[in-house]
Design an enzyme around this catalytic site. Structure first.
Site, PDB file in Angstrom:
ATOM      1  CE  LYS A  17      -3.916  -0.688   2.159  1.00  0.00           C
ATOM      2  NZ  LYS A  17      -4.623  -1.060   3.402  1.00  0.00           N
ATOM      3  NE  ARG A  54      -5.353   3.254   3.747  1.00  0.00           N
ATOM      4  CZ  ARG A  54      -5.411   3.612   2.469  1.00  0.00           C
ATOM      5  NH1 ARG A  54      -4.825   4.728   2.062  1.00  0.00           N
ATOM      6  NH2 ARG A  54      -6.014   2.824   1.603  1.00  0.00           N
ATOM      7  N   GLY A 114      -6.280 -11.410   8.595  1.00  0.00           N
ATOM      8  CA  GLY A 114      -5.885 -11.537   9.994  1.00  0.00           C
ATOM      9  C   GLY A 114      -5.063 -10.355  10.469  1.00  0.00           C
ATOM     10  CG  MET A 157      -5.458  -3.401  13.168  1.00  0.00           C
ATOM     11  SD  MET A 157      -4.733  -1.920  13.805  1.00  0.00           S
ATOM     12  CE  MET A 157      -4.890  -0.850  12.385  1.00  0.00           C
ATOM     13  NE  ARG A 200      -5.617  -4.405  -4.151  1.00  0.00           N
ATOM     14  CZ  ARG A 200      -6.254  -4.682  -3.046  1.00  0.00           C
ATOM     15  NH1 ARG A 200      -5.601  -4.889  -1.944  1.00  0.00           N
ATOM     16  NH2 ARG A 200      -7.562  -4.749  -3.032  1.00  0.00           N
ATOM     17  CG  HIS A 238     -12.512 -33.222   6.797  1.00  0.00           C
ATOM     18  ND1 HIS A 238     -13.587 -33.852   6.197  1.00  0.00           N
ATOM     19  CD2 HIS A 238     -11.588 -34.182   7.017  1.00  0.00           C
ATOM     20  CE1 HIS A 238     -13.309 -35.131   6.091  1.00  0.00           C
ATOM     21  NE2 HIS A 238     -12.117 -35.371   6.575  1.00  0.00           N
ATOM     22  CB  SER A 289      11.077 -42.580 -14.723  1.00  0.00           C
ATOM     23  OG  SER A 289       9.878 -41.863 -14.623  1.00  0.00           O
ATOM     24  CB  CYS A 297       6.406 -41.263 -14.373  1.00  0.00           C
ATOM     25  SG  CYS A 297       7.024 -42.471 -13.198  1.00  0.00           S
ATOM     26  CE1 TYR A 324       9.728 -38.724 -18.613  1.00  0.00           C
ATOM     27  CE2 TYR A 324      11.965 -38.863 -19.452  1.00  0.00           C
ATOM     28  CZ  TYR A 324      10.872 -39.447 -18.828  1.00  0.00           C
ATOM     29  OH  TYR A 324      10.944 -40.745 -18.413  1.00  0.00           O
TER      30      TYR A 324
HETATM   31  P1  ADP Z   1      -8.172  -2.199   3.078  1.00  0.00           P
HETATM   32  O1  ADP Z   1      -6.817  -2.661   2.726  1.00  0.00           O
HETATM   33  O2  ADP Z   1      -8.940  -3.100   3.953  1.00  0.00           O
HETATM   34  O3  ADP Z   1      -8.906  -1.701   1.890  1.00  0.00           O
HETATM   35  P2  ADP Z   1      -7.604   0.533   3.600  1.00  0.00           P
HETATM   36  O4  ADP Z   1      -6.466   0.981   4.426  1.00  0.00           O
HETATM   37  O5  ADP Z   1      -7.447   0.636   2.131  1.00  0.00           O
HETATM   38  O6  ADP Z   1      -7.930  -0.934   4.033  1.00  0.00           O
HETATM   39  O7  ADP Z   1      -8.843   1.389   4.102  1.00  0.00           O
HETATM   40  C1  ADP Z   1     -10.181   0.985   4.255  1.00  0.00           C
HETATM   41  C2  ADP Z   1     -11.111   2.019   3.624  1.00  0.00           C
HETATM   42  O8  ADP Z   1     -10.900   3.297   4.169  1.00  0.00           O
HETATM   43  C3  ADP Z   1     -10.884   2.121   2.142  1.00  0.00           C
HETATM   44  O9  ADP Z   1     -12.112   2.265   1.494  1.00  0.00           O
HETATM   45  C4  ADP Z   1     -10.058   3.371   2.015  1.00  0.00           C
HETATM   46  O10 ADP Z   1     -10.240   3.974   0.764  1.00  0.00           O
HETATM   47  C5  ADP Z   1     -10.596   4.228   3.151  1.00  0.00           C
HETATM   48  N1  ADP Z   1      -9.577   5.161   3.618  1.00  0.00           N
HETATM   49  C6  ADP Z   1      -8.354   4.852   4.092  1.00  0.00           C
HETATM   50  N2  ADP Z   1      -7.650   5.954   4.379  1.00  0.00           N
HETATM   51  C7  ADP Z   1      -8.446   7.001   4.107  1.00  0.00           C
HETATM   52  C8  ADP Z   1      -8.282   8.405   4.198  1.00  0.00           C
HETATM   53  N3  ADP Z   1      -7.153   8.959   4.615  1.00  0.00           N
HETATM   54  N4  ADP Z   1      -9.311   9.171   3.817  1.00  0.00           N
HETATM   55  C9  ADP Z   1     -10.469   8.624   3.396  1.00  0.00           C
HETATM   56  N5  ADP Z   1     -10.688   7.322   3.288  1.00  0.00           N
HETATM   57  C10 ADP Z   1      -9.685   6.500   3.637  1.00  0.00           C
HETATM   58 MG    MG Z   2      -8.006  -0.670   0.578  1.00  0.00          MG
END
Ligand code: ADP
Ligand code: MG
Ligand code: MG
Length: 902
Positions: free
Chosen positions: A29, A98, A107, A109, A343, A459, A786, A854, A874
């Site tokens: 990110k 973020r 998992g 945050m 991304r 499972h 083989s 094989c 192969y």
């Molecule tokens: P995820 O990876 O779960 O998408 P993000 O960090 O991208 O988490 O953020 C979750 C949401 O919050 C996304 O929709 C993102 O666009 C929004 N968001 C994150 N930072 C900001 C910001 N500074 N201003 C407004 N919206 C934000």
């Molecule tokens: Mg996002």
């Protein structure tokens, strides 16, 4: 020396200082936010705290020296730039915190928005937004909720209950109906929840909010789910995560604001165009959370043409820059567009091929890069039969596509019922909440498996994939009631015996029987669809990339085939010979009787008669196969399984004999058979009298097979064909075994072949660990090796391959002991090491020794890369896997500077 350590590390990067290649340091990110900033795109200012800082924190348990000061410095410069101070009571700067690791990871945050709000700054925010109290208090309650949940582990439901309560009191379902007073009340309720669970008041100090949130992101690297996920995906545990601190922009300021997500092409089909969703008057998370219905991105053109045009321009720019499909998050604050994330976007298998082809056409990438961008797993997915969904069928539920394929059948709820109905010739779908090892027989009997719980490593999912059976797991809209023999989904009640259809690729569940058809990609491989004449973009892209893979690869690809029909199909799919022709099936059917005679033979004479009767049958089988593979090598494996596998099972035979005796019938023959079965019974047949051991113990057996092979080859050559047989001896562990078989075989071959020009190679399987470890000796007597990776894995790990996958692999996967079954993908560290040793020592002893594989691993993408790296000649795999192996062998052979494909 220590003095040098005091030179402070740089732990914080302004967005202007990073770029997209710094993912290791800044996370995905952060690196991409920096890249967009440097492209001059409108990104809200901010900074990234590096993965180095996270790693230092995680090893020492405290923030590294200098980090606090660097954050302070960057925050100050951010405040200067924005002309606001974090949490200022009159005009607060707010930020989001973020997480962002190199690989996105469930998992971890997630995100805390609106950091910097407190009882005083909420008033300032309202004033700055033109006395928009509702907006300010809504933002504040979101902060407490997200902060409580992700930073302080307050159970999220409690906040949701409080929100529901207020909505109920107000008589509404829509959060937009709540006014400023309602939200102010909600903030009070949230604060109480927060205090109850954390034993402290919600922190009012903005800087403390920020520091706690950053620390929580660091800590989340070691959250249980993240650890497990990394173990399974073999993502190194020491990468750490970066933290992004981003100036908040607000999409929830009114109708001229909003937030959205978009793709630069259709991630489903790869088609060019504009794909995205927009939600007016909302904050980021609302779009994904599905709180209100979004509108298609195209409608933004009517709402805000300036922003829309600007967005399209940016999307084109990003594609050109990243040379790939990008996905983006954006927010519009009162008519001003802000980019919040981009991304390289995820896509379906079909889109991956189509997009790679388009990008070559557009001159953005070359064919090597296109080949790098697709993979064998995607190709395999495109080869499964699919539902013909042109009309009326609509999915009633969607779970997780846990094991691909398309299956229809009558619903059953127990393993026993599945077995019963299947025995009557019915196709059944086993429906359970979740399966357990007791359901194994039912899973085997069923056409497909459908569960309402569990994910990709439950499972049901693991066992189904191991069996190649279609499975949809975790379809949680289904309410499964096993005792009542029914499930409900929406308004539908589905009883035992009703027909459903499940798609193991998309996870979709349909009522009734959906017709099935072969995929267009298989039609192409079969030669029924021609890339020059079809307008199917997928077929054309697949053709182009496969052609390039074939040109690039060094590994040859053969097939495992036991019949002429299989051989012919594999050849159409591109096989360059047969790497494994099993001769077992030639002892089945009406030939069983001959095998019985062979086993029961009381003297040399009777045994020779039985073998003589088998000889022409085997010869005919080989002639058919050599003809189909004309000009290409065919490796025939001498008989491998224990002979008693060809006799009736002990219990059945014992019952038959007892019943016949009771009736006073003549049971001499059955009794002899029974005695033989008793005599030959083995506790561990896999480790018993089989393979080369059989050949050494039963006189004439291997000799008959060798003769049949040589005679068949001569017959084909006499007809003007070209036969290239390779005789393979199974289960060799010592060179002496091979030498003994070889001496006899050479004698027979010389006698049969005469001056026909037929050449027969003799080699061995390497599937017993001892063979791998004495490969130098064994190579003296073998013209080829083989690797039988199934047995090598079985004996290398000590895993009975018929038992373990269903019995306990799900637990091993859950614990992350391995990320994938070693029967599915080669265990490079252990079993792979045996292969390396054998390849090196074999070639040292006999330069030019031919090396192949094989086992089923020959068609597994990751394994193919490994075999390429070991330098094998192969791989051989089942016909349907041949295109996958060709593609992956090509990918293994190219080197690109392209991005990490994980
Ligand atoms: P995820 O990876 O779960 O998408 P993000 O960090 O991208 O988490 O953020 C979750 C949401 O919050 C996304 O929709 C993102 O666009 C929004 N968001 C994150 N930072 C900001 C910001 N500074 N201003 C407004 N919206 C934000
Ligand atoms: Mg996002
Ligand atoms: Mg074997």
């Amino acid at each position: 020396m220590a003095a040098h350590d005091s030179v402070e590390r740089k732990y914080v990067y302004d967005f202007a200082e990073g770029n997209k290649d710094l993912k290791d340091l800044l996370g995905g990110k952060g690196a991409n936010l920096a890249e967009m900033t440097n492209l001059g795109l409108p990104v809200p200012p901010g900074f990234t705290i590096t993965t180095e800082a996270c790693k230092a924190y995680l090893t020492t348990g405290r923030e590294p020296d200098g980090l606090a000061a660097q954050i302070e410095a960057h925050l100050e410069s951010l405040e200067r730039e924005m002309g606001r101070r974090l949490g200022d009571p009159d005009d607060p700067l707010l930020v989001s915190v973020r997480s962002g690791a190199k690989f996105s990871m469930p998992g971890m945050m997630e995100t805390v928005l609106n950091v910097g709000l407190n009882d005083r700054s909420v008033v300032g925010l309202s004033a700055q937004a033109g006395r928009n109290d509702r907006f300010a208090w809504d933002s504040y309650r979101r902060l407490i909720q997200m902060f409580g949940k992700t930073v302080c582990e307050v159970p999220g439901e409690e906040f949701e209950h409080a929100l529901d309560e207020i909505k109920r009191a107000k008589g509404t379902h829509n959060d937009l109906d709540l006014d400023a007073d309602d939200l102010r009340g909600l903030v009070d309720a949230y604060k109480k929840i927060f205090a109850k669970h954390t034993g402290r008041e919600f922190p009012q100090e903005p800087r403390e909010q920020l520091d706690l949130a950053i620390r929580a992101v660091f800590d989340s690297w070691n959250a249980e789910r993240a650890v497990l996920y990394r173990r399974q995906e073999r993502i190194p545990a020491d990468l750490g995560t970066a933290v992004n601190v981003v100036t908040m922009v607000f999409g929830n300021l009114g109708p001229d604001s909003g937030t959205g997500v978009a793709f630069t092409r259709d991630p489903g089909s790869g088609a060019q165009g504009i794909y995205g969703d927009y939600l007016a008057n909302a904050q980021g998370e609302d779009v994904v959370a599905g709180i209100r219905n979004t509108v298609p991105l195209q409608e933004l053109e009517q709402l805000d043409k300036t922003s829309y045009d600007q967005l399209l321009g940016i999307m084109a720019r990003l594609e050109e820059h990243y040379k790939d499909l990008c996905d983006i998050e954006f927010t519009i604050e009162r008519g001003k567009l802000w980019m919040l994330q981009t991304r390289v976007g995820k896509r379906t298998a079909a889109a991956a091929f189509v997009i790679a082809g388009q990008l070559v056409d557009e001159g953005l990438i070359d064919l090597d890069e296109a080949l790098h961008r697709v993979n064998g797993a995607q190709l395999a997915q495109l080869m499964f039969p699919r539902f013909q969904l042109d009309h009326e069928f609509e999915a009633v539920a969607k779970g997780i596509g846990a094991s691909p394929g398309a299956a229809s059948g009558k619903v059953v709820f127990t393993s026993a019922r599945a077995v019963e109905l299947a025995a009557e010739g019915e196709a059944v779908i086993l429906v359970r909440r979740e399966t357990n090892p007791d359901d194994l027989n039912g899973m085997i009997a069923a056409q497909g498996i459908l569960t309402s719980r569990g994910g990709k490593t439950s499972h049901a999912a693991v066992v189904a994939r191991g069996m190649g059976k279609t499975c949809v797991s975790g379809a949680d809209e289904l309410d499964v009631n096993v005792p009542a023999k029914r499930f409900t989904v929406g308004d539908h009640v589905v009883n035992e015996g009703d027909v459903v259809s499940i798609d193991g690729t998309t996870g979709k569940v349909y009522l009734g029987e959906v017709p099935v058809m072969p995929s267009e990609v298989v039609q192409y491989f079969e030669g029924e669809l021609h890339p020059e004449t079809t307008d199917d973009a997928l077929v054309r892209a697949v053709h182009r990339i496969m052609t390039h893979a074939d040109a690039a690869r060094r590994l040859r690809v053969r097939t495992n085939a036991d019949t002429g029909a299989d051989a012919a199909r594999a050849r159409r799919f591109g096989a360059e010979g047969i790497g494994l022709c099993r001769t077992e099936h030639m002892f089945l059917g009406d030939r069983r009787e001959l095998v019985e005679r062979l086993i029961l033979a009381s003297g040399e004479r009777e045994r020779e008669d039985a073998l003589a009767a088998l000889l022409p049958l085997q010869r005919a089988d080989f002639i058919e196969i050599f003809r189909e593979m004309d000009g290409l090598p065919v490796t025939v494996r001498l008989i491998d399984p224990p002979l008693h596998e060809f006799l009736p099972p002990l219990e059945q035979l014992a019952v038959n004999v007892a019943v016949a005796q009771e009736r006073g019938e003549d049971v001499a023959k059955e009794e002899a058979l029974l005695a033989a079965v008793r005599r030959m019974h083995e506790e561990n047949p896999m480790l018993g009298l089989r393979g080369v051991r059989l050949g050494l113990v039963i006189p004439g057996l291997f000799a008959m097979q060798v003769r049949a092979i040589a005679e068949a080859a001569v017959a084909v050559v006499r007809d003007g064909g070209t036969a290239c047989p390779e005789i393979m001896v199974p289960l060799v562990g010592a060179v002496q075994e091979l030498e003994t078989v070889r001496a006899e075989a050479e004698r027979i071959i010389a006698e049969v072949v005469g001056d026909s020009g037929v050449e027969v190679l003799i080699g061995t399987m390497i599937e017993v660990p001892r063979a791998a470890l004495t490969a130098g000796q064994i190579a003296e007597a073998a013209e080829f090796f083989s690797f039988g990776t199934n047995d090598l894995t079985q004996m290398g790990w000590g895993f009975s391959r018929d038992d373990v996958e269903g019995a306990f692999f799900w637990r091993y996967l859950e614990l992350g002991i391995f990320g994938i079954s070693p029967f599915e993908s080669i265990d490079t560290d252990g079993v792979g090491r045996l292969i390396r040793i054998a390849a090196e020592e074999g070639r040292a002893a006999r330069p030019g020794l031919k090396l192949g594989v094989c086992g089923e691993h020959g068609g597994d993408p990751d394994s193919v890369h490994f075999f390429h790296s070991v330098g094998l000649d192969y791989v051989s795999c089942s016909p349907f896997r041949v295109p996958v192996a060709r593609l992956e062998a090509g990918r293994a052979a190219i080197t690109t500077t392209g991005s990490d494909s994980r």
